[in-house]
Scaffold this motif. Structure first.
Motif, PDB file in Angstrom:
ATOM      1  N   GLN A  71       0.817  -1.204   0.000  1.00  0.00           N
ATOM      2  CA  GLN A  71       0.000   0.000   0.000  1.00  0.00           C
ATOM      3  C   GLN A  71       0.856   1.261   0.000  1.00  0.00           C
ATOM      4  O   GLN A  71       1.794   1.375   0.785  1.00  0.00           O
ATOM      5  CB  GLN A  71      -0.867  -0.038   1.251  1.00  0.00           C
ATOM      6  N   TYR A  73       0.416   5.751  -1.150  1.00  0.00           N
ATOM      7  CA  TYR A  73      -0.541   6.846  -0.965  1.00  0.00           C
ATOM      8  C   TYR A  73      -1.245   7.048  -2.290  1.00  0.00           C
ATOM      9  O   TYR A  73      -0.669   7.611  -3.217  1.00  0.00           O
ATOM     10  CB  TYR A  73       0.165   8.142  -0.578  1.00  0.00           C
ATOM     11  N   TYR A  97       6.829  10.645  -3.315  1.00  0.00           N
ATOM     12  CA  TYR A  97       7.384  11.793  -2.604  1.00  0.00           C
ATOM     13  C   TYR A  97       8.870  11.910  -2.872  1.00  0.00           C
ATOM     14  O   TYR A  97       9.394  12.980  -3.115  1.00  0.00           O
ATOM     15  CB  TYR A  97       7.208  11.617  -1.089  1.00  0.00           C
ATOM     16  N   GLY A 204      15.001   6.734   7.491  1.00  0.00           N
ATOM     17  CA  GLY A 204      14.006   5.795   6.960  1.00  0.00           C
ATOM     18  C   GLY A 204      14.673   4.553   6.396  1.00  0.00           C
ATOM     19  O   GLY A 204      15.584   4.002   7.006  1.00  0.00           O
ATOM     20  N   HIS A 245      10.680  15.765  -1.640  1.00  0.00           N
ATOM     21  CA  HIS A 245       9.448  15.682  -0.850  1.00  0.00           C
ATOM     22  C   HIS A 245       8.659  16.979  -0.930  1.00  0.00           C
ATOM     23  O   HIS A 245       7.437  16.971  -1.042  1.00  0.00           O
ATOM     24  CB  HIS A 245       9.776  15.368   0.608  1.00  0.00           C
ATOM     25  N   SER A 413       3.952  -3.242  10.203  1.00  0.00           N
ATOM     26  CA  SER A 413       3.928  -1.795  10.380  1.00  0.00           C
ATOM     27  C   SER A 413       5.138  -1.360  11.206  1.00  0.00           C
ATOM     28  O   SER A 413       5.715  -2.142  11.960  1.00  0.00           O
ATOM     29  CB  SER A 413       2.645  -1.359  11.082  1.00  0.00           C
ATOM     30  N   ARG A 414       5.490  -0.094  11.054  1.00  0.00           N
ATOM     31  CA  ARG A 414       6.635   0.430  11.792  1.00  0.00           C
ATOM     32  C   ARG A 414       6.373   0.411  13.294  1.00  0.00           C
ATOM     33  O   ARG A 414       7.266   0.112  14.085  1.00  0.00           O
ATOM     34  CB  ARG A 414       6.926   1.861  11.335  1.00  0.00           C
TER      35      ARG A 414
ATOM     36  N   HIS B   8      -0.149   1.298  10.406  1.00  0.00           N
ATOM     37  CA  HIS B   8      -0.036   1.497   8.955  1.00  0.00           C
ATOM     38  C   HIS B   8       1.207   0.744   8.489  1.00  0.00           C
ATOM     39  O   HIS B   8       2.264   0.858   9.101  1.00  0.00           O
ATOM     40  CB  HIS B   8       0.089   2.984   8.617  1.00  0.00           C
ATOM     41  N   ASP B  11       4.216   3.249   7.047  1.00  0.00           N
ATOM     42  CA  ASP B  11       4.446   4.595   7.557  1.00  0.00           C
ATOM     43  C   ASP B  11       3.824   4.787   8.927  1.00  0.00           C
ATOM     44  O   ASP B  11       3.400   3.845   9.549  1.00  0.00           O
ATOM     45  CB  ASP B  11       3.920   5.609   6.546  1.00  0.00           C
ATOM     46  N   TRP B  12       3.795   6.031   9.373  1.00  0.00           N
ATOM     47  CA  TRP B  12       3.204   6.359  10.666  1.00  0.00           C
ATOM     48  C   TRP B  12       1.842   7.002  10.452  1.00  0.00           C
ATOM     49  O   TRP B  12       1.663   7.799   9.543  1.00  0.00           O
ATOM     50  CB  TRP B  12       4.095   7.348  11.416  1.00  0.00           C
ATOM     51  N   VAL B 129      -1.883  10.143   7.803  1.00  0.00           N
ATOM     52  CA  VAL B 129      -0.744   9.257   7.544  1.00  0.00           C
ATOM     53  C   VAL B 129       0.459  10.123   7.164  1.00  0.00           C
ATOM     54  O   VAL B 129       0.339  11.038   6.349  1.00  0.00           O
ATOM     55  CB  VAL B 129      -1.061   8.260   6.402  1.00  0.00           C
ATOM     56  N   PHE B 130       1.595   9.813   7.774  1.00  0.00           N
ATOM     57  CA  PHE B 130       2.826  10.558   7.500  1.00  0.00           C
ATOM     58  C   PHE B 130       3.796   9.678   6.730  1.00  0.00           C
ATOM     59  O   PHE B 130       3.942   8.498   7.038  1.00  0.00           O
ATOM     60  CB  PHE B 130       3.484  10.986   8.823  1.00  0.00           C
ATOM     61  N   ASP B 131       4.468  10.275   5.771  1.00  0.00           N
ATOM     62  CA  ASP B 131       5.514   9.562   5.033  1.00  0.00           C
ATOM     63  C   ASP B 131       6.816   9.682   5.828  1.00  0.00           C
ATOM     64  O   ASP B 131       7.209  10.787   6.202  1.00  0.00           O
ATOM     65  CB  ASP B 131       5.668  10.206   3.655  1.00  0.00           C
ATOM     66  N   VAL B 132       7.459   8.550   6.103  1.00  0.00           N
ATOM     67  CA  VAL B 132       8.683   8.597   6.934  1.00  0.00           C
ATOM     68  C   VAL B 132       9.873   7.977   6.213  1.00  0.00           C
ATOM     69  O   VAL B 132       9.710   7.252   5.294  1.00  0.00           O
ATOM     70  CB  VAL B 132       8.488   7.887   8.292  1.00  0.00           C
TER      71      VAL B 132
END
Lengths: 483, 132
Positions: A71, A73, A97, A204, A245, A413-414, B8, B11-12, B129-132
């Motif tokens: 998934q 964005y 991004y 990241g 970004h 997930s993180r 998620h 991401d966060w 949702v944040f892109d990290v």
């Protein structure tokens, strides 16, 4: 909600969601995946996002999804979509991004076995010379007028300033410089973010890795690339940093209103887009190319720093300590290319989000030495696991707009990874396996743990079964530098 | 008012709620700083002003949080007090804060992913949702 029975099985490794699945789809969705990986994909919204992507105006062929899909964005990671030039749309989120996030591979003639006593020192030196982590400045801090040269010239700016050689340029996608970049379409915010970040890894999932060439699968191709069993190689994975970004964020915000002006309906506001020949589309294309050039130069400067680390550690101990460029390839990019679609040769914008270009033998734009073998495709694995070097095929030109997979597939997930995995313990485990780790943050290290990803091997197996890429070599890590 | 981290894959993400739009935006800022584990010096105090005019609340929220991210990276500032002045199609905000002393995690961008400000029993809520 997509169910497995909604998909048509073409083969054990290929599936289709027909255009008739939803009224607003303009083209079908073609998925390269095993049944098991596909079932796992139902846990997130990647297939729904692929269907949404299939509604973009001007699409041709099929939206093609790689086996490392997950998934994103609006547009799924691992997705490829081609829109016809000039009336079709360009969508910033279908590029990502981190514009021109990509991978560079450098090869050496240093035997890993003999280098063992020096690897810890190498990890320290790489960490010192290659800036990484949150809020870190890059190798150079540019004045804003000089930044414009980077945005226009990419790796060629690095060449003029002594950070690159001719082989580096020749063995970089588009020779490290996309023409048509428009620095004037890059916002002041993006420029300010970029001026201090050139030559930095970021945080990241970005990394620098020293690997051992573990196994060769195609002797001719590997030898042409300078890859030999048991020798050290270096991978650099990063992109356009804050500049890219900011450009993506700026244009996604601007396109929220542009779609209304052009009467475009998208099922997810993340998929906002504009016709390529509209003022907004032209501006984004110019700014996106500028960010791509920044990213090419960024990886070039980090490669220069990695070469210095090799000199510092290996000079005097080994006869040849040079690092030779194998290739540098983007996996977040939008490119104008010619492809044959249903018997017609069309100029299209190929959006690749988490997918690499994978041109086959004889394709235009490849360096002379790779004309016969095809373009190198670099597929990094998760931290501590194998990475792969593949080559593109003629089949990929016909089936996936000359594209292939880009890496491992994230499955945890993180926040879950952070809860389940202890960064320091992970570091010790990796050290026990002979992998030296330098990381700015133990919690970020935990988030990128191998357990958070599905094994890259099955992804590679799938793309080779559908023949959009072929195996050349497998790499195993011995040093990992993380932001 | 408050925020919670939600699952998620890559991401966060945060669930944020507040009794009105101003509170919702303030909580979003607090939540984002919490995800970054951002710490500040508290003194000296710095004042920063920002305004945005976008077609909808979601775009305004993304614009606001993106500005805060920009300030963390370029100005090395985080804010703890926000004074909003809402108007048709946007708002102006005066913010007070101080210099950053540490950040553990980088957020690279604020996304529109599933972004929808909804009315709830508690006022308003949104998932970001944040892109990290």
């Amino acid at each position: 909600m997509v169910r497995i029975q909604d998909l048509t099985r073409i083969s054990a490794y290929e599936w289709e969601i027909p255009k008739s699945f939803r009224n607003d789809m303009r083209v079908p969705v073609r998925i390269f995946s095993t049944h098991e990986m596909l079932e796992n994909s139902l846990d997130d919204r990647s297939l729904e996002q692929a269907i949404n992507a299939a509604t973009l105006p001007g699409l041709v062929g099929a939206v093609t999804i790689m086996p490392d899909m997950h998934q994103g964005y609006g547009f799924p990671i691992g997705g490829v979509a081609a829109t016809e030039f000039p009336n079709g749309v360009i969508s910033p989120r279908a590029i990502g991004y981190d514009i021109n996030c990509g991978v560079r591979l450098l090869a050496s003639s240093i035997e890993a076995e003999a280098a063992l006593p020096y690897l810890e020192m190498l990890s320290v030196r790489l960490n010192q010379l290659c800036p990484s982590g949150v809020g870190t400045d890059g190798i150079v801090n540019l004045a804003l007028p000089e930044l414009d040269h980077v945005l226009k010239e990419g790796s060629h700016w690095a060449f003029k300033n002594g950070y690159a050689n001719e082989t580096d340029l020749r063995r970089t996608e588009e020779n490290g410089m996309l023409t048509g970049a428009k620095p004037e379409k890059v916002s002041d915010r993006a420029r300010k973010r970029g001026k201090s970040q050139l030559g930095s890894l970021g945080a990241g999932n970005h990394f620098i890795e020293v690997d051992v060439v573990d196994e060769i699968f195609n002797e001719k191709a590997a030898s042409t690339m300078g890859l030999h069993t048991g020798m050290l190689a270096v991978q650099i994975h990063c992109g356009s940093r804050g500049l890219g970004h900011q450009i993506c964020s700026d244009y996604v915000q601007e396109f929220q209103t542009a779609i209304q002006r052009y009467g475009i309906k998208v099922p997810d506001r993340e998929l906002v887009c504009a016709p390529m020949d509209s003022p907004e589309g032209v501006a984004y294309l110019g700014a996106m190319r500028a960010a791509a050039n920044f990213a090419f130069a960024n990886r070039q400067l980090l490669a220069h720093a990695a070469r210095q680390a090799f000199v510092d550690v290996f000079a005097g101990h080994f006869k040849d300590w040079q690092l030779h460029q194998v290739y540098d390839i983007a996996h977040n990019m939008g490119k104008l290319e010619f492809h044959e679609v249903e018997g017609r040769r069309l100029k299209v914008c190929v959006h690749r989000k988490g997918a690499t270009r994978a041109f086959g033998p004889g394709a235009p734009g490849l360096p002379p030495e790779y004309q016969e073998i095809g373009q190198p495709v670099l597929v990094p694995g998760s931290m501590g696991t194998a990475s792969w070097v593949l080559v593109g095929t003629r089949t990929s030109m016909l089936r996936s707009f000359g594209s292939s997979c880009h890496g491992a597939r994230r499955v945890m997930s993180r926040s879950q990874a952070k809860k389940e995995i202890h960064g320091n313990r992970l570091r010790l485990e990796l050290e026990d396996r002979g992998i030296h780790v330098q990381a700015g943050s133990m919690s970020e290290l935990a988030e990128e743990a191998p357990q958070a990803y599905k094994d890259v091997d099955m992804v590679v197996e799938t793309v080779t079964k559908v023949d959009i890429a072929r195996k050349v070599a497998r790499l195993m890590p011995v040093v990992v530098i993380k932001g | 008012m408050g925020f919670n981290e939600i699952k998620h894959t890559a991401d966060w993400a945060l669930l944020i709620w507040g009794e009105n739009i101003e509170t919702l935006f303030k909580e979003a800022a607090r939540g984002m700083y919490a995800l970054m584990s951002a710490q500040s010096s508290q003194t000296p105090r710095r004042i920063y002003e920002f305004s945005t005019y976008q077609t909808n609340l979601e775009s305004q929220l993304v614009s606001f949080l993106s500005e805060l991210l920009y300030c963390t990276e370029q100005e090395e500032l985080i804010f703890d007090s926000f004074y909003f002045k809402l108007s048709d199609g946007g708002f102006a905000v005066k913010m007070e804060g101080s210099n950053i002393t540490s950040i553990q995690r980088q957020i690279k961008a604020v996304t529109f992913h599933n972004l929808e400000i909804k009315q709830s029993n508690q006022g308003y809520q949104v998932e970001i949702v944040f892109d990290v």
